[in-house]
Design an enzyme around this catalytic site. Structure first.
Site, PDB file in Angstrom:
ATOM      1  N   ILE A 209     -71.789  -6.061 -78.257  1.00 25.07           N
ATOM      2  CA  ILE A 209     -70.472  -6.011 -78.876  1.00 25.07           C
ATOM      3  C   ILE A 209     -69.439  -6.123 -77.764  1.00 25.07           C
ATOM      4  O   ILE A 209     -69.442  -5.350 -76.811  1.00 25.07           O
ATOM      5  CB  ILE A 209     -70.267  -4.702 -79.651  1.00 25.07           C
ATOM      6  N   LYS A 210     -68.556  -7.092 -77.901  1.00 28.03           N
ATOM      7  CA  LYS A 210     -67.568  -7.370 -76.854  1.00 28.03           C
ATOM      8  C   LYS A 210     -66.262  -6.646 -77.183  1.00 28.03           C
ATOM      9  O   LYS A 210     -65.669  -6.861 -78.243  1.00 28.03           O
ATOM     10  CB  LYS A 210     -67.351  -8.886 -76.783  1.00 28.03           C
TER      11      LYS A 210
END
Length: 380
Positions: A139-140
């Site tokens: 997850i960025k």
């Protein structure tokens, strides 16, 4: 001995990830990059999805079907992007298995509109993790101050995180601290920490773009030959110096008793990921940044032009630790001539978040327009 320069990078402890995503890539190019070039991961961002979706037709059939099923604009966007990322995760699954979770990751970014909202970013990260549903997902989340608590929280819950848009050393220290504190929190609860992976995406070439402009103004405004030469000597030097300082801080952080206690429980270091490593100034060698930041426990996420250029004429060597004293000198000189790196890096982070937000809104506007058209004309 690998003959492809891209594959030779791995011999120096660096992983090459691919910085791009589209249906076209998923349907062919990605497997070739893995098999022939040794690419072992992938990053995406709203800019790439904008290029893949806006003004193109590859997604139209699926969009039309989703419209007929009553999906909203935001739901359509999410289906398109998460399906692409899930497909990429599946393509990289053998790499993930072969490297025992060291590589094989694919990143998807939380909405950039939430960058300054802690609770909303936390909730969105959890939701995307569940929607994509792959162990090799990252997850960025941007390294905005308000997002740091969210990063720490979701890491402590066992999510893999790619912390993006890091430009400054102080920001990078906060990111690494959040990672270590998250692992310590899990360990204190008796939870496993050996499966969690994270990278800190430290941006490179954009620093030179901004600093060089500032130096050029100073060069034009002085008639002092010595001062002009001093300023000219700093052109194209800020970004690599900043990144080398980041690597030095990384090595210091992930050493010593505190880190060793976590490593004994199987913790992985949070690797620095060099982002924006394509040279934006045509006067510079096209793989300048990629060549000068190779070293152990690092990742370089390269866009298509950088991949092609390095494959053609790149030279792989253990370069990131070279001449650290020279990097310190450059940073000191920049300060001495009036370049405020703290302001430069903050401005770059703000601009990066805004750019991603603009791309996100452009995609939503395009999907909304097509949704209306498909609803009015349900038959293709």
């Amino acid at each position: 001995m690998a003959t492809n320069p891209l594959q030779q990078i791995a011999q120096h402890g660096q992983s090459v990830w691919y910085d791009n995503i589209s249906r076209e890539i998923i349907n062919g190019e990605l497997k070739r990059l893995i098999e022939e070039d040794g690419v072992v991961g992938q990053t995406s961002n709203p800019n790439f999805f904008k290029e893949a979706i806006v003004g193109r037709t590859e997604y139209d059939a699926q969009m039309r079907d989703l419209v007929q099923h009553g999906k909203s604009t935001e739901e359509i966007y999410e289906v398109l992007t998460t399906e692409d990322v899930r497909a990429c995760c599946d393509i990289f699954a053998p790499v993930f298995a072969r490297t025992k979770g060291a590589d094989g990751y694919v990143s998807i970014e939380v909405s950039p509109l939430l960058a300054h909202k802690t609770e909303e970013t936390t909730a969105e990260a959890r939701r995307l993790w569940q929607v994509v549903g792959r162990p090799n997902l990252m997850i960025k989340i941007p390294a905005a101050p308000e997002s740091i608590p969210a990063i720490k929280q979701v890491l402590s819950e066992g999510l893999n995180v790619n912390v993006t848009l890091i430009f400054s050393i102080p920001s990078y220290k906060e990111v690494m601290s959040a990672y270590i504190e998250a692992l310590e929190a899990r360990a204190s609860r008796g939870e496993a920490i050996d499966k969690i992976a994270s990278v800190g995406s430290f941006f490179v070439s954009r620093v030179d773009v901004m600093v060089d402009k500032m130096l050029e103004v100073k060069i034009k405004s002085t008639n002092d030959a010595a001062e002009k030469a001093r300023l000219q000597a700093l052109l194209g030097k800020a970004a690599i110096a900043n990144a080398k300082e980041a690597y030095h801080v990384f090595q210091e952080t992930f050493s010593g008793p505190r880190w060793e206690a976590l490593a004994a429980k199987g913790a992985k270091v949070q690797r620095p990921l060099w982002a924006s490593t394509g040279a934006k100034n045509p006067a510079y060698r096209d793989i300048l940044y990629a060549e000068e930041l190779i070293g152990p426990d690092t990742v370089d996420t390269m866009g298509p032009p950088t991949i092609a250029a390095f494959r053609d004429h790149g030279v792989a060597r253990n370069s990131v630790g070279e001449n650290y004293a020279g990097a310190q000198h450059v940073l000191a000189e920049l300060e001495a001539v009036g370049i405020n790196m703290e302001k430069v890096t903050q401005d770059l982070q703000d601009a990066g978040i805004q750019q991603f937000a603009d791309s996100f809104e452009a995609i939503i506007a395009d999907v909304s327009k097509k949704r209306e058209a498909f609803a009015a004309s349900p038959v293709a």
